[in-house]
Design a protein around this motif. Sequence first.
Motif, PDB file in Angstrom:
ATOM      1  N   MET A   1       0.841  -1.203   0.000  1.00  0.00           N
ATOM      2  CA  MET A   1       0.000   0.000   0.000  1.00  0.00           C
ATOM      3  C   MET A   1       0.871   1.247   0.000  1.00  0.00           C
ATOM      4  O   MET A   1       1.920   1.277   0.645  1.00  0.00           O
ATOM      5  N   ASN A   2       0.413   2.274  -0.717  1.00  0.00           N
ATOM      6  CA  ASN A   2       1.124   3.545  -0.657  1.00  0.00           C
ATOM      7  C   ASN A   2       0.727   4.299   0.610  1.00  0.00           C
ATOM      8  O   ASN A   2      -0.113   3.841   1.389  1.00  0.00           O
ATOM      9  N   PHE A   3       1.347   5.478   0.812  1.00  0.00           N
ATOM     10  CA  PHE A   3       1.127   6.214   2.057  1.00  0.00           C
ATOM     11  C   PHE A   3      -0.345   6.551   2.273  1.00  0.00           C
ATOM     12  O   PHE A   3      -0.887   6.359   3.363  1.00  0.00           O
ATOM     13  N   LYS A   4      -1.006   7.074   1.244  1.00  0.00           N
ATOM     14  CA  LYS A   4      -2.399   7.493   1.375  1.00  0.00           C
ATOM     15  C   LYS A   4      -3.307   6.319   1.744  1.00  0.00           C
ATOM     16  O   LYS A   4      -4.206   6.446   2.578  1.00  0.00           O
ATOM     17  N   GLU A   5      -3.080   5.187   1.118  1.00  0.00           N
ATOM     18  CA  GLU A   5      -3.883   3.993   1.412  1.00  0.00           C
ATOM     19  C   GLU A   5      -3.636   3.515   2.835  1.00  0.00           C
ATOM     20  O   GLU A   5      -4.583   3.164   3.558  1.00  0.00           O
ATOM     21  N   LEU A   6      -2.374   3.523   3.242  1.00  0.00           N
ATOM     22  CA  LEU A   6      -2.034   3.083   4.586  1.00  0.00           C
ATOM     23  C   LEU A   6      -2.571   4.047   5.632  1.00  0.00           C
ATOM     24  O   LEU A   6      -3.069   3.630   6.691  1.00  0.00           O
ATOM     25  N   GLN A   7      -2.502   5.329   5.334  1.00  0.00           N
ATOM     26  CA  GLN A   7      -3.049   6.330   6.252  1.00  0.00           C
ATOM     27  C   GLN A   7      -4.552   6.129   6.445  1.00  0.00           C
ATOM     28  O   GLN A   7      -5.063   6.221   7.570  1.00  0.00           O
ATOM     29  N   LYS A   8      -5.258   5.844   5.362  1.00  0.00           N
ATOM     30  CA  LYS A   8      -6.697   5.601   5.449  1.00  0.00           C
ATOM     31  C   LYS A   8      -7.006   4.413   6.340  1.00  0.00           C
ATOM     32  O   LYS A   8      -7.927   4.468   7.178  1.00  0.00           O
ATOM     33  N   VAL A   9      -6.235   3.345   6.201  1.00  0.00           N
ATOM     34  CA  VAL A   9      -6.424   2.151   7.039  1.00  0.00           C
ATOM     35  C   VAL A   9      -6.173   2.490   8.504  1.00  0.00           C
ATOM     36  O   VAL A   9      -6.940   2.085   9.388  1.00  0.00           O
ATOM     37  N   LYS A  10      -5.118   3.243   8.770  1.00  0.00           N
ATOM     38  CA  LYS A  10      -4.781   3.606  10.144  1.00  0.00           C
ATOM     39  C   LYS A  10      -5.849   4.513  10.758  1.00  0.00           C
ATOM     40  O   LYS A  10      -6.184   4.383  11.941  1.00  0.00           O
TER      41      LYS A  10
ATOM     42  N   TYR B   1       6.783   5.135   7.495  1.00  0.00           N
ATOM     43  CA  TYR B   1       5.453   5.750   7.615  1.00  0.00           C
ATOM     44  C   TYR B   1       5.469   7.024   8.460  1.00  0.00           C
ATOM     45  O   TYR B   1       4.872   8.033   8.079  1.00  0.00           O
ATOM     46  N   LEU B   2       6.134   6.974   9.611  1.00  0.00           N
ATOM     47  CA  LEU B   2       6.144   8.149  10.487  1.00  0.00           C
ATOM     48  C   LEU B   2       6.800   9.338   9.785  1.00  0.00           C
ATOM     49  O   LEU B   2       6.309  10.461   9.862  1.00  0.00           O
ATOM     50  N   GLU B   3       7.879   9.094   9.076  1.00  0.00           N
ATOM     51  CA  GLU B   3       8.526  10.157   8.319  1.00  0.00           C
ATOM     52  C   GLU B   3       7.594  10.701   7.239  1.00  0.00           C
ATOM     53  O   GLU B   3       7.495  11.921   7.045  1.00  0.00           O
ATOM     54  N   GLU B   4       6.910   9.822   6.546  1.00  0.00           N
ATOM     55  CA  GLU B   4       5.975  10.255   5.496  1.00  0.00           C
ATOM     56  C   GLU B   4       4.811  11.035   6.090  1.00  0.00           C
ATOM     57  O   GLU B   4       4.299  11.973   5.472  1.00  0.00           O
ATOM     58  N   LEU B   5       4.401  10.664   7.295  1.00  0.00           N
ATOM     59  CA  LEU B   5       3.326  11.384   7.970  1.00  0.00           C
ATOM     60  C   LEU B   5       3.752  12.820   8.256  1.00  0.00           C
ATOM     61  O   LEU B   5       2.990  13.762   8.003  1.00  0.00           O
ATOM     62  N   LEU B   6       4.956  12.987   8.763  1.00  0.00           N
ATOM     63  CA  LEU B   6       5.460  14.335   9.020  1.00  0.00           C
ATOM     64  C   LEU B   6       5.582  15.117   7.721  1.00  0.00           C
ATOM     65  O   LEU B   6       5.255  16.297   7.649  1.00  0.00           O
TER      66      LEU B   6
END
Length: 297
Positions: free
Chosen positions: A1-10, A284-289
């Motif tokens: 999953m890319n960042f956006k997809e993973l963020q949605k799941v989280k 993921y945490l880096e991408e979130l920031l």
Amino acid sequence: MNFKELQKVKIEQIEHILKESLPKVQGEQNIIVEAMEYSLLAGGKRIRPMLMQETYRMFQGEQEELLHLFMAAMEMIHTYSLVHDDLPAMDDDEYRRGRKTTHIVYGEDMGILAGDALLNYAFETAASAFEKFPQESLKIGKAIQILGKKAGIFGMIGGQVVDVQSTGKQISGETLEFIYRLKTGALIEASMMIGAVLAGAGTEEISGMEKIAQKIGMAFQIQDDILDVTSTTQVLGKPVKSDEKNEKMTYVVWKGLDKAKEEVEELSREAIKELRKYHPKDTYLEELLESLIYREK
């Protein structure tokens, strides 16, 4: 999953945690539980519990159920602050996260009480960890202490006090930064610090998370100032130009739009550089920031 997809799941996982954390609707006072649920489940980015969760995992915490109690407590406190911010005596806003604010739907009296109830229930939720995880009492006590301090007069509320007193007045850039550091930054700091504490991180690591979160919080609030000028109500989910309406000093007013954008990026880059020192297992945490730099709402 890319960042956006993973963020949605989280985010979906966090929504489930929040739903499970709410009290059941019952008794003569059930209207307040309805108002709490309306406020807490209004959607949003869920940045604070997500930062807490990702920090906890970075330090290899293993008691996810314990973490969930504090994730819920953090989002309750954040939500209560928004409910009260929207009240007529504060920012007097009718929309939040794309729908009517709590006091518009339930009345000003229930808006005040819903905020009170969320704050109180946040600590009730966090304190329930003592009974469920007695072997983790020292970590739980430290986490509650951080939560209380960062949400209180030396944290978020302290920043809000100075913010309210500054409305319509000329204030210095230093005062503005003080407001941002406490009003917005304090709960972000608490989120990452608590994630580290519950995972068993050391004192220096907890302090490191506080410093990273301070930069994130400042960048996040400056980006809010930028969006208040450049976005629309439809995209933002709340009224734009509200700072101008309330005669508020902002980073954009202080330093200009271009400088504000530069500051957001610089702070975010510094935070990411410091985060990399802890060698997180995934990105993921880096991408979130990173995503906070370019967010549109």
